[in-house]
Scaffold this active site. Structure first.
Site, short mmCIF file in Angstrom:
data_model
loop_
_atom_site.label_atom_id
_atom_site.label_comp_id
_atom_site.label_asym_id
_atom_site.label_seq_id
_atom_site.Cartn_x
_atom_site.Cartn_y
_atom_site.Cartn_z
N ALA A 10 0.82 -1.22 0.00
CA ALA A 10 0.00 0.00 0.00
C ALA A 10 0.86 1.27 0.00
O ALA A 10 0.45 2.30 -0.54
CB ALA A 10 -0.92 0.00 1.21
N ASP A 68 10.09 -3.53 -8.60
CA ASP A 68 10.90 -4.27 -7.63
C ASP A 68 12.02 -3.36 -7.19
O ASP A 68 12.67 -2.70 -8.01
CB ASP A 68 11.43 -5.58 -8.20
CG ASP A 68 11.70 -6.56 -7.07
OD1 ASP A 68 10.77 -6.90 -6.33
OD2 ASP A 68 12.88 -7.00 -6.91
#
Ligand code: ITT
Length: 193
Positions: A10, A68
């Protein structure tokens, strides 16, 4: 423009939405009916970003991107790097990761480190990669409560406070993720024309 962000984090979602602004609506995996964890089993940031975006594209058929990110610490030979999420434990235990990082840097004079983000975008079935890096240093105790992960330990070059002592907008002015996302947004805008 609507696009799916292949993340279950989040914090990442709100940082990226703040950089992209209202012109882009981000959908989460859950918004597309994908409830399971998205696999990331590769040995590089590029490999993991690519695995996550391909996985979600395979599940939904939609255009999507994945982020990533790793913290690369010079004195530790680039660790934790691609293992940043699971540095101390099997889960995403930020407090344990930070404790282990401080322990492993005890007495180290060289505190140089960088955050590196790789974004993989799958658009019309084709993959595009974008990278963002921020250089800085690791301090010797946590400072600040904003952000997530290693933010309380990292001071970017040119600043006197950690990412965890900054607002989202301040972090986004220099962060690895915001730099990669701005490249992504520029690319998406250029192909919309
Ligand atoms: P998704 O794969 O669902 O996007 P994740 O939290 O697993 O979320 P990564 O594998 O990219 O994401 O992140 C690896 C870890 O690196 C993350 O758990 C944090 O501990 C750290 N990290 C990533 N971005 C960071 C940031 O902006 N500031 C501080 N730590 C961060």
């Amino acid at each position: 423009m609507k696009i799916v962000f292949a993340t279950n984090n989040a914090h990442k979602l709100s940082e990226v939405q703040a950089v992209l602004g209202d012109a882009f609506t981000l959908l989460t995996p859950r918004d597309c009916g994908v409830e399971e964890d998205i696999p990331e089993e590769q040995q590089t940031l590029e490999g993991n970003a690519s695995q996550k975006s391909h996985y979600l594209h395979g599940r939904t058929g939609l255009d999507c991107f994945a982020d990533d990110t790793g913290l690369e610490v010079e004195a530790l030979g680039g660790a934790p790097g691609v293992h940043s999420a699971r540095y101390a434990t099997d889960g995403h235990d930020f407090a344990a990761n930070n404790r282990l990082l401080l322990k492993n840097l005890e007495g180290a004079e060289n505190r140089r480190a960088r955050f590196r983000t790789v974004i993989s975008l799958i658009l019309g079935g084709e993959e595009h990669l974008f990278e963002g890096v921020v250089e800085g240093r690791i301090i010797d105790r946590e400072a600040g409560h904003e952000g997530f992960g290693y933010d309380p330990l990292f001071i970017p070059d040119g600043y006197a406070k950690t990412f965890a002592e900054m607002t989202t907008d301040e972090k986004n002015a220099v962060s690895h993720r915001a730099r990669a996302v701005r490249k992504l947004a520029e690319f998406l805008r250029s192909i919309e024309k």
